[in-house]
Scaffold this active site. Structure first.
Site, PDB file in Angstrom:
ATOM      1  N   VAL A   1       0.804  -1.222   0.000  1.00 15.53           N
ATOM      2  CA  VAL A   1       0.000   0.000   0.000  1.00 15.53           C
ATOM      3  C   VAL A   1       0.838   1.273   0.000  1.00 15.53           C
ATOM      4  O   VAL A   1       0.336   2.345  -0.358  1.00 15.53           O
ATOM      5  CB  VAL A   1      -0.956  -0.007   1.218  1.00 15.53           C
ATOM      6  CG1 VAL A   1      -0.180   0.246   2.519  1.00 15.53           C
ATOM      7  CG2 VAL A   1      -2.088   0.977   1.042  1.00 15.53           C
ATOM      8  N   ASN A   2       2.120   1.207   0.377  1.00 14.19           N
ATOM      9  CA  ASN A   2       2.937   2.418   0.455  1.00 14.19           C
ATOM     10  C   ASN A   2       3.527   2.783  -0.900  1.00 14.19           C
ATOM     11  O   ASN A   2       4.721   3.019  -1.046  1.00 14.19           O
ATOM     12  CB  ASN A   2       4.051   2.251   1.502  1.00 14.19           C
ATOM     13  CG  ASN A   2       4.968   1.079   1.210  1.00 14.19           C
ATOM     14  OD1 ASN A   2       4.562   0.096   0.588  1.00 14.19           O
ATOM     15  ND2 ASN A   2       6.210   1.179   1.651  1.00 14.19           N
TER      16      ASN A   2
ATOM     17  N   GLU B   1      10.468 -11.286   0.827  1.00 11.95           N
ATOM     18  CA  GLU B   1      11.141 -10.944  -0.425  1.00 11.95           C
ATOM     19  C   GLU B   1      12.112 -12.026  -0.872  1.00 11.95           C
ATOM     20  O   GLU B   1      12.236 -12.310  -2.074  1.00 11.95           O
ATOM     21  CB  GLU B   1      11.865  -9.609  -0.284  1.00 11.95           C
ATOM     22  CG  GLU B   1      12.445  -9.072  -1.574  1.00 11.95           C
ATOM     23  CD  GLU B   1      12.857  -7.617  -1.457  1.00 11.95           C
ATOM     24  OE1 GLU B   1      12.026  -6.748  -1.763  1.00 11.95           O
ATOM     25  OE2 GLU B   1      13.998  -7.361  -1.038  1.00 11.95           O
TER      26      GLU B   1
ATOM     27  N   ASP C   1      11.960   3.882  -6.263  1.00 11.60           N
ATOM     28  CA  ASP C   1      12.147   4.296  -4.875  1.00 11.60           C
ATOM     29  C   ASP C   1      12.513   5.783  -4.845  1.00 11.60           C
ATOM     30  O   ASP C   1      13.546   6.194  -5.384  1.00 11.60           O
ATOM     31  CB  ASP C   1      13.260   3.463  -4.239  1.00 11.60           C
ATOM     32  CG  ASP C   1      13.358   3.657  -2.736  1.00 11.60           C
ATOM     33  OD1 ASP C   1      12.893   4.704  -2.238  1.00 11.60           O
ATOM     34  OD2 ASP C   1      13.906   2.766  -2.063  1.00 11.60           O
TER      35      ASP C   1
END
Length: 308
Positions: A174-175, A263, A286
């Site tokens: 969600v981020n 991950e 990022d």
């Protein structure tokens, strides 16, 4: 042979002819990679894997060809997102508003929102092509491992209803915020996201799980790419297969006193099950890093310095 039996045979043959004609007229031609993918337009980046899967960068795909193909297929795409913690409501508002604007515009989309408590969903302009479904996950279980609980819950929803509702499914953290079109160029049976940081680093230094007793272990000297964990996509069946392998891997590690990350389990899965399509770092950039020249068009952004 009596006349009644002859008539039945004739009717049966006629019915087969009509069925064959229907499928011939309604069949969607298989889309060849060369029809829509043009890797030579981006000589500055890697555009194909050793197993000949495309790596999608801005400029490598023909959106018009893809749009024509998928509109004939009349697809529905699912987007699952999990939102937990004190900043969940803030992240979810940004995520859903941006996804509603940029994710698969013009196609039917079902948003599956998994939360640890029913939040007040943000006001979003209604659309006949957009459906939002919220599901609560047992809050008491989140402290164990958020990724584990979310994936287990998502797998249950895929089995019970999602696999019958959508043709393709993406699972995303969600981020993140969609900044530009995230379209049908991203669709495929099994879709992986290249890690924004590690794509530009030496492959020898990839942070794979190296402990040989872990289910996520990838031996030194092996591995293809390092994949980010903020997105995984594909058909519901393939996403479910990944979830089952991930959960089995976690159980294996617990029995051996190990605790590898989501991950690293994801990277092990893609090491054994090669993705059919890879998305460039443009699809998960990022914000902590300035984009290099290869990043021409950021589609989705996240900030690794902010934690849920």
């Amino acid at each position: 042979m009596n006349s009644k039996r002859m008539l039945l045979l004739v009717l049966f043959a006629f019915s087969l002819m009509l069925v064959e004609r229907y499928f011939r007229n309604h069949q969607v031609e298989e889309l060849r990679l060369s029809d829509w993918f043009h890797p030579r337009k981006r000589p500055d980046v890697i555009t194909k894997t050793d197993w000949l899967a495309p790596i999608v960068w801005e400029g490598t795909f023909d959106r018009q060809v893809l749009e024509k193909h998928y509109r004939r297929r009349n697809i529905t795409v699912g987007l699952a997102v999990f939102a937990t913690g004190r900043f969940a409501e803030e992240y979810l508002r940004l995520f859903l508003h941006s996804a509603n604007k940029h994710f698969m515009t013009g196609y039917r989309v079902i948003f599956y929102i998994l939360v640890d408590a029913f939040l007040q969903l943000p006001d979003i302009q209604p659309s006949p092509l957009r459906t939002f479904k919220a599901f609560e996950v047992d809050a008491e279980r989140w402290w164990l491992d958020g990724s584990l609980v979310y994936m287990k819950s998502l797998g249950e929803h895929i089995t019970s209803h999602i696999q019958d509702e959508v043709d393709f499914l993406f699972s995303m953290a969600v981020n993140q915020v969609f900044q530009n079109e995230f379209g049908v160029e991203t669709l495929g049976p099994l879709v992986a996201q290249l890690h924004a940081w590690w794509y530009f680093r030496n492959t020898k230094n990839f942070p794979y799980e190296r402990r040989p007793t872990s289910a996520a272990s990838i031996p030194f000297g092996q591995g293809d790419f390092y994949y980010g964990s903020l997105m995984v996509g594909g058909t519901p069946r393939n996403i479910l297969d990944f979830i089952e392998e991930y959960l089995n891997g976690v159980i294996h590690d617990i029995k051996n006193g190990l605790n590898s990350t989501y991950e690293k389990h994801l990277n092990k899965y893609f090491y054994l099950n090669k993705p059919t399509k890879l998305l460039s770092p443009e699809y998960s950039w990022d914000l902590a890093f300035s984009p290099p020249p290869q990043i021409q068009y950021v589609k989705v952004a996240h900030d690794s310095h902010r934690k849920l």
